[in-house]
Design an enzyme around this catalytic site. Sequence first.
Site, short mmCIF file in Angstrom:
data_model
loop_
_atom_site.label_atom_id
_atom_site.label_comp_id
_atom_site.label_asym_id
_atom_site.label_seq_id
_atom_site.Cartn_x
_atom_site.Cartn_y
_atom_site.Cartn_z
N GLU A 1 -13.96 11.10 5.31
CA GLU A 1 -14.73 11.51 6.49
C GLU A 1 -14.92 13.02 6.52
O GLU A 1 -13.95 13.78 6.43
CB GLU A 1 -14.01 11.05 7.76
CG GLU A 1 -14.78 11.34 9.05
CD GLU A 1 -14.13 10.68 10.25
OE1 GLU A 1 -14.51 9.54 10.58
OE2 GLU A 1 -13.22 11.29 10.84
N SER B 1 -10.54 7.23 15.45
CA SER B 1 -11.45 6.30 14.78
C SER B 1 -12.68 7.10 14.38
O SER B 1 -12.75 8.30 14.64
CB SER B 1 -11.86 5.17 15.73
OG SER B 1 -12.68 5.68 16.78
N MET B 2 -13.68 6.43 13.77
CA MET B 2 -14.86 7.18 13.36
C MET B 2 -15.75 7.53 14.55
O MET B 2 -16.80 8.17 14.37
CB MET B 2 -15.64 6.43 12.27
CG MET B 2 -16.03 5.03 12.58
SD MET B 2 -16.65 4.26 11.06
CE MET B 2 -16.91 2.58 11.61
N HIS C 1 0.62 7.65 12.55
CA HIS C 1 -0.32 8.00 11.47
C HIS C 1 -1.76 7.81 11.92
O HIS C 1 -2.69 7.95 11.13
CB HIS C 1 -0.03 7.17 10.22
CG HIS C 1 -0.67 5.81 10.18
ND1 HIS C 1 -0.60 4.93 11.23
CD2 HIS C 1 -1.41 5.19 9.22
CE1 HIS C 1 -1.25 3.82 10.90
NE2 HIS C 1 -1.74 3.96 9.70
N GLY C 2 -1.96 7.48 13.19
CA GLY C 2 -3.30 7.29 13.72
C GLY C 2 -3.22 6.80 15.14
O GLY C 2 -2.17 6.89 15.80
N SER D 1 -9.81 13.36 15.59
CA SER D 1 -8.60 13.37 14.78
C SER D 1 -7.86 14.67 15.08
O SER D 1 -8.46 15.63 15.56
CB SER D 1 -8.92 13.28 13.29
OG SER D 1 -9.51 12.04 12.97
N ASN E 1 -9.05 0.09 6.80
CA ASN E 1 -9.16 1.33 7.58
C ASN E 1 -9.19 2.58 6.72
O ASN E 1 -9.14 3.70 7.24
CB ASN E 1 -8.01 1.42 8.59
CG ASN E 1 -6.64 1.50 7.91
OD1 ASN E 1 -6.51 1.25 6.73
ND2 ASN E 1 -5.62 1.82 8.68
N HIS F 1 -8.26 9.04 3.55
CA HIS F 1 -7.20 8.09 3.88
C HIS F 1 -7.24 6.97 2.84
O HIS F 1 -8.15 6.14 2.85
CB HIS F 1 -7.42 7.50 5.28
CG HIS F 1 -6.41 6.46 5.67
ND1 HIS F 1 -6.66 5.47 6.60
CD2 HIS F 1 -5.13 6.22 5.23
CE1 HIS F 1 -5.60 4.70 6.74
NE2 HIS F 1 -4.66 5.13 5.91
N ASP G 1 0.86 -1.19 0.00
CA ASP G 1 0.00 0.00 0.00
C ASP G 1 0.90 1.24 0.00
O ASP G 1 0.89 2.06 0.92
CB ASP G 1 -0.93 -0.01 1.21
CG ASP G 1 -2.10 0.94 1.05
OD1 ASP G 1 -2.25 1.51 -0.05
OD2 ASP G 1 -2.86 1.12 2.02
#
Length: 477
Positions: free
Chosen positions: A239, A384-385, A406-407, A389, A235, A267, A117
């Site tokens: 959003e 997360s949703m 990165h998260g 963020s 993931n 993302h 990726d």
Amino acid sequence: MTGGVTVPIASDAIMTSISRLKAALQRQGIHVERTNNIYRLRTADSEAAVLLPDSLPLEEKAVKQLLGFAATRSADGHHGVCKACATPDFHPGGIAPVGAVVATDPEFVIPAAIGTDINCGLRLVSTGLQYETIAPHKDALESRLTHVLLDNGRNLPVFSRGFAALFDAGPDAFIDLLPREGLWAGVNRTRLLNELAACVSLDSFDSAARYAPEALVGTRELIRDPSLGTQGAGNHFVELQVVDQVLDRHAAYAAGLAKDDVVFMIHTGSRDVGFYVGKRWMNKARAAWPRQMKYPEHGLFGLSGALADEYLIAMGTAARYAWANRMALTEMVRSAIEATLGQSNSRLVVDVPHNVVLREQGLNIHRKGATPAREGELALIPGSMGDFSYVAAGLGHPDWLWSCSHGAGRSMRRQAMRRLATEVAPGSWQCVTLREERRIEEAPHAYKPVGPVIAAQEEAGLIKAAVRLRPWLTFKA
């Protein structure tokens, strides 16, 4: 506290688990020491550091994966890893652990360290609108975005020579060759060209069409690439978010963000092109290992010399495609917003990579699920949703290879989430998807809380949080 999020104190259960893990690793020849949220890992031939707050668990599989990469060297022993570390979203991956940063000498690369990726990254775009303006149109906007993002409603024709120009000349040449039809008929090309400057490290990628799939750069005049303008599974997301809190008013002002602004975060990565490039070069690295020599115990292979240089060009080819993919998704969302509200002052805030090798400080820095956090540059750290963020300013910490997370990082594997499907109930978060398994696998409690992740990195001097964003509407393919 970080941005209003309380950082939990380590529980007795977590401390007991860490003690047991240290003992288990010690029996395998892995020594673990911990001081001030930093784990120091060491074996006879490798070492690494992990930044991880008390409240988050250290995972054995991730430790072994990181130390395997830290021990990777060329067959002749002349090239290899100089330093390995991991950020607080550290957890096991397929081959490389997520949250890993590995630096090698400039003559050596490890294709498996970033996988397939390639240039998966995050992009933040301001809509130029405030929540009170856009909220009354939520249903209509959701319908339009569902159509283009999830229901194959995109219309993205591209000349084959345009893809060749992307890979051989660069993103500006790709923009110049976009056809005047489909989505591109109404695109603001001047804005696209101006926004290239907000794409972190995009101009550092070398690239060549000869490394791209033939389907993109063949002789056909106009093609509709099935991967362009797609998020991918897992993931990845698009959003809509709202600026919830400004934490550093100077950095927020510089980024053009104010409280209650509506933004969208993307993302995604290089999709089929990244898979095409990544698999081939991981296989080449294995094939280049001398037949008479035993494979290294960790099963990881690097490339040196001319092959390393070739890999970086092939990787850059996929990286440029990832930019095109995020750019296309941006224009799809912009078009939907403008069609719904009749207005938009949209502007790219930043686009940051987190699955690439970049030549920095005389090293090849491999980031797998870790983001450049060089001084003066912005980084994006989603939760997360169902969690916040963050937009953060990088502080350029050399001990952590000028990187940050990165998260938040996963806390439960997807298989485990599927077993708990009946316990995934809707909350304040909203996931729009055509696949119910996405809502289950990516539910908020599949991820670590982002508050401790941000706090640990601020305390260690990796970043300074600038803006906190709350999720509003999340699209999952």
